[in-house]
Design an enzyme around this catalytic site. Structure first.
Site, PDB file in Angstrom:
ATOM      1  N   TYR A  11       0.835  -1.217   0.000  1.00 39.40           N
ATOM      2  CA  TYR A  11       0.000   0.000   0.000  1.00 39.40           C
ATOM      3  C   TYR A  11       0.869   1.268   0.000  1.00 39.40           C
ATOM      4  CZ  TYR A  11      -3.136   3.520   2.131  1.00 39.40           C
ATOM      5  OH  TYR A  11      -3.842   4.660   2.436  1.00 39.40           O
ATOM      6  N   ASP A  31      10.330  -6.924  -3.816  1.00 40.65           N
ATOM      7  CA  ASP A  31       9.135  -7.285  -3.043  1.00 40.65           C
ATOM      8  C   ASP A  31       8.869  -8.778  -3.248  1.00 40.65           C
ATOM      9  OD1 ASP A  31       6.363  -5.347  -2.185  1.00 40.65           O
ATOM     10  OD2 ASP A  31       6.250  -7.534  -2.287  1.00 40.65           O
ATOM     11  N   LEU A  33       5.965 -10.128  -2.862  1.00 37.76           N
ATOM     12  CA  LEU A  33       4.550 -10.233  -3.233  1.00 37.76           C
ATOM     13  C   LEU A  33       3.739 -11.079  -2.253  1.00 37.76           C
ATOM     14  CD1 LEU A  33       4.713 -10.448  -7.157  1.00 37.76           C
ATOM     15  CD2 LEU A  33       4.420  -8.437  -5.714  1.00 37.76           C
ATOM     16  N   GLY A  36       1.801  -7.735  -1.327  1.00 35.09           N
ATOM     17  CA  GLY A  36       1.726  -6.667  -2.330  1.00 35.09           C
ATOM     18  C   GLY A  36       1.245  -7.208  -3.668  1.00 35.09           C
ATOM     19  N   ALA A  73       8.784  -3.053   3.643  1.00 38.74           N
ATOM     20  CA  ALA A  73       8.311  -4.441   3.723  1.00 38.74           C
ATOM     21  C   ALA A  73       8.212  -4.900   5.174  1.00 38.74           C
ATOM     22  CB  ALA A  73       9.279  -5.354   2.964  1.00 38.74           C
ATOM     23  N   TYR A 140       4.693  -6.216  17.230  1.00 40.05           N
ATOM     24  CA  TYR A 140       4.770  -5.358  16.036  1.00 40.05           C
ATOM     25  C   TYR A 140       5.537  -4.070  16.358  1.00 40.05           C
ATOM     26  CZ  TYR A 140       3.450  -1.826  12.650  1.00 40.05           C
ATOM     27  OH  TYR A 140       3.495  -0.801  11.748  1.00 40.05           O
ATOM     28  N   LEU A 189      -9.665   0.914   9.656  1.00 40.46           N
ATOM     29  CA  LEU A 189     -11.016   1.466   9.771  1.00 40.46           C
ATOM     30  C   LEU A 189     -11.564   2.035   8.459  1.00 40.46           C
ATOM     31  CD1 LEU A 189     -13.397   2.183  11.609  1.00 40.46           C
ATOM     32  CD2 LEU A 189     -12.290   4.397  12.009  1.00 40.46           C
TER      33      LEU A 189
HETATM   34  N1  UDP Z   1     -11.788   0.286  14.445  1.00 36.67           N
HETATM   35  C1  UDP Z   1     -13.144  -0.010  14.591  1.00 36.67           C
HETATM   36  N2  UDP Z   1     -13.675  -0.981  13.799  1.00 36.67           N
HETATM   37  C2  UDP Z   1     -12.953  -1.660  12.865  1.00 36.67           C
HETATM   38  C3  UDP Z   1     -11.570  -1.340  12.701  1.00 36.67           C
HETATM   39  C4  UDP Z   1     -11.021  -0.355  13.504  1.00 36.67           C
HETATM   40  O1  UDP Z   1     -13.839   0.571  15.437  1.00 36.67           O
HETATM   41  O2  UDP Z   1     -13.519  -2.540  12.185  1.00 36.67           O
HETATM   42  C5  UDP Z   1     -11.191   1.333  15.278  1.00 36.67           C
HETATM   43  C6  UDP Z   1      -9.977   0.868  16.090  1.00 36.67           C
HETATM   44  O3  UDP Z   1     -10.408   0.372  17.343  1.00 36.67           O
HETATM   45  C7  UDP Z   1      -9.179   2.157  16.216  1.00 36.67           C
HETATM   46  C8  UDP Z   1      -9.495   2.914  14.937  1.00 36.67           C
HETATM   47  O4  UDP Z   1     -10.687   2.323  14.424  1.00 36.67           O
HETATM   48  O5  UDP Z   1      -9.644   2.924  17.300  1.00 36.67           O
HETATM   49  C9  UDP Z   1      -8.398   2.800  13.898  1.00 36.67           C
HETATM   50  O6  UDP Z   1      -8.045   1.450  13.754  1.00 36.67           O
HETATM   51  P1  UDP Z   1      -7.108   0.919  12.599  1.00 36.67           P
HETATM   52  O7  UDP Z   1      -7.043  -0.563  12.732  1.00 36.67           O
HETATM   53  O8  UDP Z   1      -7.566   1.493  11.301  1.00 36.67           O
HETATM   54  O9  UDP Z   1      -5.694   1.578  12.895  1.00 36.67           O
HETATM   55  P2  UDP Z   1      -4.759   1.538  14.211  1.00 36.67           P
HETATM   56  O10 UDP Z   1      -5.054   2.807  14.937  1.00 36.67           O
HETATM   57  O11 UDP Z   1      -5.088   0.320  14.986  1.00 36.67           O
HETATM   58  O12 UDP Z   1      -3.394   1.532  13.638  1.00 36.67           O
END
Ligand code: UDP
Length: 324
Positions: A11, A31, A33, A36, A73, A140, A189
């Site tokens: 991405y 990469d 893949l 990706g 990566a 992570y 999200l």
């Molecule tokens: N989140 C949510 N529902 C989902 C995925 C994420 O409510 O299906 C919330 C998650 O709890 C966080 C925010 O959205 O508060 C962003 O989450 P994401 O996984 O996008 O990124 P992160 O902040 O974890 O890197």
């Protein structure tokens, strides 16, 4: 400049390759893949290979003689990293050492590293600046912080100069509509919300409404992928110019709640989304917002797409393309 982009089919990497090519740089993408896509690499040379394969890496350096390396990566799922730390330490840490060792061997001294806000762990204060304590809460985040620490040692011993860029929430898509987010499985999200709106998913789950925030949902700092990449380009130029290692937090500097993201997506698409209330997701801090003052000051970086609706509109353009 000739740049080796490791993970250039993913991405963020694919958007970076496009920007480098568009600004006249020579690019070699390396990469495996695993997550990706070959067709996301819109220019330059493509080499399929794995960072675990030291001989393949050696060949790439020998054949193409890059002046700088950008490293995208890595595995990125926090939950999976808790379940399978071996996978994360092996790829995000050990394989990165292979890359750094190849750089040392071939005397390539400029490295741009994809780090993460997860190196900070539970924030002691927000917005989070670069000197905030580093207490990653999961393998992570720890794997990324370990690389950052190793980079300081490699600089001392081998003169390898680096810029570590700690991303907050990368989002959006190239405004051209040619590239976008294609994670499998998708856990982020904004793409999940848009997939629910395009009919690829039945609903979106909101992970907790009892946080200490104005609407009870978590607040995150969404940074447009093009702004993120422009910071990399500036970082590379600055690194080549001054030859000093640097660390920057990259975000919009503004936080948006899950509820605000959902509302903005409904405005952008003109559709209603089905919401399912879920429990909190483990390890989610209530509020993560970057203080990106340093990047603006030192790099002259100025994010362009700071508006949440623009970020979502670009992601929606991509979603409508891949959903149909
Ligand atoms: N989140 C949510 N529902 C989902 C995925 C994420 O409510 O299906 C919330 C998650 O709890 C966080 C925010 O959205 O508060 C962003 O989450 P994401 O996984 O996008 O990124 P992160 O902040 O974890 O890197």
């Amino acid at each position: 400049m000739k740049v080796l982009v490791v993970g250039g089919a993913g991405y963020i990497g694919s958007h970076m390759v496009k920007m480098l090519v568009d600004t006249g740089h020579e690019v070699v993408t390396f990469d495996n893949l695993s997550s990706g896509f070959r067709d996301a690499v819109l220019g330059g040379v493509f080499v399929q290979g794995d960072l675990a394969d030291v001989a393949a890496l050696d060949n790439v350096f020998k054949q193409y003689q890059p002046e700088a390396v950008m490293h995208f990566a890595s595995y990125i799922q926090v939950g999976e990293s808790v379940q399978h730390p071996d996978k994360y330490y092996l790829n995000n840490f050990t394989n990165t050492l292979n890359l750094l060792n190849a750089m040392v061997k071939h005397q390539v001294k400029h490295f741009i590293f994809s780090s993460t806000a997860a190196v900070f762990g539970e924030p002691e204060y927000v917005p989070i600046d670069e000197v905030h304590a580093k207490n990653p809460l999961n393998p992570y985040g720890r794997s990324k912080w370990m690389v950052e620490q190793v980079l300081a040692d490699y600089e001392r011993a081998y003169g390898l100069k680096s810029v570590c860029l700690r991303y907050f929430n990368a989002a959006g898509a190239d405004p051209s509509g040619l590239l976008g987010e294609r994670h499998e499985p998708e856990t982020h999200l904004i793409p999940l919300v848009l997939q629910a709106l395009s009919g690829r998913r039945p609903h979106i789950s909101v992970f907790g409404r009892d946080y200490d925030t104005p609407d009870g949902t978590c607040i995150r700092d969404y940074i447009h992928i093009v702004d993120l990449c422009s910071a990399h380009l500036l970082a590379l130029q600055k690194l080549m110019e001054i030859g000093e290692s640097m660390r920057f937090n990259l975000g919009n500097g503004e936080g948006f709640s899950v509820q605000q993201v959902v509302a903005a997506a409904e405005r952008v698409t003109g559709q209603k989304i089905k919401i399912v209330e879920g429990p909190r997701r483990e390890g989610d801090p209530a509020r993560l917002v970057a203080d990106a003052t340093l990047a603006k000051k030192v790099l002259g970086w100025q994010p362009v797409y700071t508006d949440l609706e623009t970020i979502i509109a670009h992601a929606w353009q991509w979603e409508t393309k891949v959903a149909h």
